[in-house]
Write an enzyme that holds these catalytic residues in place. Structure first.
Site, PDB file in Angstrom:
ATOM      1  N   GLY A  82       0.840  -1.199   0.000  1.00 26.77           N
ATOM      2  CA  GLY A  82       0.000   0.000   0.000  1.00 26.77           C
ATOM      3  C   GLY A  82       0.871   1.242   0.000  1.00 26.77           C
ATOM      4  N   GLY A 130       0.467  -5.218   0.495  1.00 30.92           N
ATOM      5  CA  GLY A 130      -0.717  -5.120  -0.356  1.00 30.92           C
ATOM      6  C   GLY A 130      -0.589  -5.870  -1.665  1.00 30.92           C
ATOM      7  N   GLU A 153       5.514  -6.221   8.025  1.00 30.07           N
ATOM      8  CA  GLU A 153       4.721  -5.296   8.849  1.00 30.07           C
ATOM      9  C   GLU A 153       5.119  -5.207  10.318  1.00 30.07           C
ATOM     10  OE1 GLU A 153       2.445  -6.159   5.166  1.00 30.07           O
ATOM     11  OE2 GLU A 153       3.513  -7.394   6.611  1.00 30.07           O
ATOM     12  N   ASP A 161      -1.286  -7.986   7.278  1.00 29.47           N
ATOM     13  CA  ASP A 161      -2.723  -7.955   6.995  1.00 29.47           C
ATOM     14  C   ASP A 161      -3.035  -8.502   5.597  1.00 29.47           C
ATOM     15  OD1 ASP A 161      -1.534  -5.711   5.792  1.00 29.47           O
ATOM     16  OD2 ASP A 161      -3.313  -4.463   6.051  1.00 29.47           O
TER      17      ASP A 161
END
Length: 332
Positions: A82, A130, A153, A161
């Site tokens: 992201g 992402g 992360e 995630d």
């Protein structure tokens, strides 16, 4: 021209810099998604997510579309994750973009996972965060020798995630727990050997593979699998090398088979091997809160559906955002 069309043209003219950040094209039997921000390693923006999702849904229902291909432009990255910079700047400007970004990104991840048409992700180059969410839940994931996979992360105050809580605990042994907690990077054929990619193809053959897929006439899932398998079988790069973590899998399985981060740390200390001590050093640099959240996330996710995991991860993401804001920092 209706109000909606007029508004859309105005919106697009104001965002000409973002207008081509993702290309959505119908080619032959396939819908082709090209992440088109090579200067930014095809980092994912909200604008891109909001274009891909409805088109994916349209192609899924279109009787003339038989498969969906997703790839990254530029050769360096499929998608590096992201776009943190955009989210960070928006948060600093008190724009509440993060809740919308996470929600719509996770909706897209779920759409990939539940897609009724064969979905082929060409994960050539950097594939992190992402970018993993856009590929790993699809039916086919094709890695090349230049693929670089990681879920980093825990080093940035978040957790793996985009459905990490679903696919990571389902990898062999405790490999997913190891990858999640340490952010270890896998390269090339090891991405396939780990079970993240379904096929491995030499990067110089990638364009030919895509052409052969596009040339198929009304292909079935089996036809597509057959083309991918042929290219995979022909690939010779690193074919004779063993999985980079093969010799360490016993240690990974024993050390990371614990219900708490403290126990994992204790296991690594007691093991005392150079590999274990190296992982200990890495873990000690990570956010302690992120480590605890991540371990619980994977344990919970191991028995949930992808949709249930994404719901859990959305709630976790918002809780992390609150914690980050209270510290008056924007860290992702």
């Amino acid at each position: 021209m209706g109000i909606a069309e007029s508004w859309e043209i105005t919106r697009m003219s104001k965002h000409t810099d973002a207008a081509e950040d993702v290309l959505l094209e119908k080619k032959g039997c396939a819908g082709v998604i090209t992440l088109n921000r090579p200067k930014f390693l095809n980092a994912l923006t909200l604008n891109m997510i909001q274009k891909i999702y409805p088109q994916l849904k349209k192609w899924e229902q279109d009787p003339e579309t038989f498969l969906i291909i997703i790839k990254g432009a530029g050769g360096k990255a499929f998608c590096a994750g992201g776009d943190i910079r955009v989210i960070s700047e928006a948060e600093k400007a008190k724009q509440k973009i993060a809740p919308v970004f996470f929600r719509e990104e996770y909706m897209l991840n779920n759409a990939v996972g539940s897609c009724q048409k064969p979905y082929v992700a060409l994960i050539h180059g950097i594939t992190m965060g992402g970018g993993v969410g856009l590929s790993v839940h699809g039916q086919f994931r094709v890695a090349t020798e230049k693929c670089l996979f990681a879920m980093p992360e825990t080093a940035i105050g978040l957790f793996p995630d985009v459905g990490g809580g679903y696919f990571l605990p389902r990898l062999q042994g405790k490999l997913g727990y190891f990858l999640a907690l340490t952010g270890f990077r896998l390269k090339g054929r090891d991405v396939y050997r780990a079970g993240i990619a379904t096929h491995f193809v030499d990067s110089e053959k990638l364009a030919m593979l895509e052409e052969d897929l596009l040339a198929l006439k009304s292909p079935s899932k089996e036809n597509i699998a057959s083309v991918l398998e042929n290219y995979h079988t022909e690939s010779k790069i690193d074919r004779d090398k063993s999985f980079i973590l093969e010799e360490h899998m016993d240690k990974i399985n024993s050390c990371f088979s614990a219900n708490t981060v403290e126990e994992i740390i204790e296991n690594l200390q007691q093991d005392g091997s150079s590999f274990a001590l190296e992982q200990l050093k890495v873990i000690n640099k990570m956010s302690p809160t992120s480590l605890k959240i991540t371990l619980r996330q994977l344990m919970e996710g191991s028995s949930k559906t992808l949709q249930e995991v994404l719901t859990m991860e959305y709630r976790l993401s918002q809780a992390c955002m609150v914690r980050i804001k209270k510290k008056k920092k924007v860290v992702f």
